[in-house]
Motif scaffolding. Structure first.
Motif: not given
Ligand SMILES: O=C(O)CCC(=O)C(=O)O
Ligand SMILES: [Fe+2]
Length: 271
Positions: A112-116, A121-122, A222-224, A244-246
């Motif tokens: 499964l390829v997920n693009e975020y 998020g999920i 958008k950031e963690d 950390m910016k995503r």
């Protein structure tokens, strides 16, 4: 001479060859079994894999409310899966991971390829029973922080007995269950047990209860801000409080679907 395996994705050779070596990557300080392997693939391999993902035909993408995905290897269903061959570039990834010995003699057959995008998020969920109880995630392009929550059937005080378990993200009803993302997250936050930082090019392996009973999810931010719930901060050479910016993250969830032929037979019988 050109290395055809490299031009198709990852080279099938790996510095890590057996489970004994894998123990070096065991995540300590968490109640279940997880391995975090930084730099499982090279920057070149990452670039080639991203190229393969983005040159896939447009209809291969399924747009969900908060991310998009590609399904390779057959469509998982509660009763099993009719398998389809993986393309060569994904077969090479699956073979490289199989060499770790975590799927026994088998080679994973589903990806499964997920693009975020940043801010996507999920929602917390468990994956379906269709799969062998080991899940591997190859991380490309950007970091993410994945959160693990106590199981819905846990006897812990934080869980509500009236709560329904959440559906598998790969099932058809995913768009519906993903709508109340923030509400679900708020409800589940007291049940957060630990998190893992997933850096680009790393491989995450989770097993058994962590796979079958704990919920996992990624905040739509958008950031963690890294905190002390993240069990592999030291391994990642990061400190609490770091922001950390995503960027755009692509994850490959590589698994082994089971009971594939059994389903095929009953599928045709009911037609
Ligand atoms: O992107 C990830 O690492 C998680 C994906 C996931 O949980 C899923 O597709 O079931
Ligand atoms: Fe999942």
């Amino acid at each position: 001479m050109e290395d055809s395996s490299a031009s198709n994705g990852v080279s099938s050779s790996s510095g890590i060859t057996d489970v004994t070596d894998l123990e070096r990557y065991h995540v300590n300080g968490i109640p279940e079994t997880a391995y975090y392997v930084p730099g499982f693939i090279s920057e070149e391999e990452e670039a080639i894999l991203l190229q393969r993902v983005y040159e896939s035909p447009k209809p291969k993408w399924t747009q969900l409310s908060n991310r998009r995905l590609q399904n390779w290897g057959g469509h998982p269903h509660a009763k099993g899966m009719i398998p389809e061959d993986l393309p060569l570039w994904l077969q090479l990834c699956a073979s490289k991971i199989a060499k770790l010995g975590i799927f026994g003699e088998k080679i994973p057959n589903h990806v499964l390829v997920n693009e975020y995008l940043p801010g996507q998020g999920i929602m917390p969920h468990v994956d379906g029973p269709v799969f062998f109880p080991v899940i591997t995630t190859l991380n490309l392009g950007s970091h993410a922080v994945i959160n693990y929550y106590t199981p819905a059937d846990s006897t812990s005080a934080a869980s509500s007995p009236t709560e329904k378990p959440l559906s598998d993200s790969t099932y058809q009803d995913v768009t519906e269950v993903e709508q109340p993302l923030s509400e679900t997250q708020k409800r589940l936050d007291p049940r957060l047990v630990f998190s893992l930082l997933l850096q680009p090019r790393s491989l995450l392996i989770v097993k058994d209860d962590l796979y079958t009973r704990y919920l996992h999810g990624i905040y739509a931010v958008k950031e963690d801000v890294l905190d002390n719930k993240i069990a592999n901060l030291k391994v990642c050479d990061k400190e609490v409080g770091t922001v950390m910016k995503r960027d755009t993250r692509v994850s490959l969830t590589i698994r082994l679907a089971q009971n594939t032929s059994k389903f095929k037979m009953s599928f045709f019988k009911t037609k």
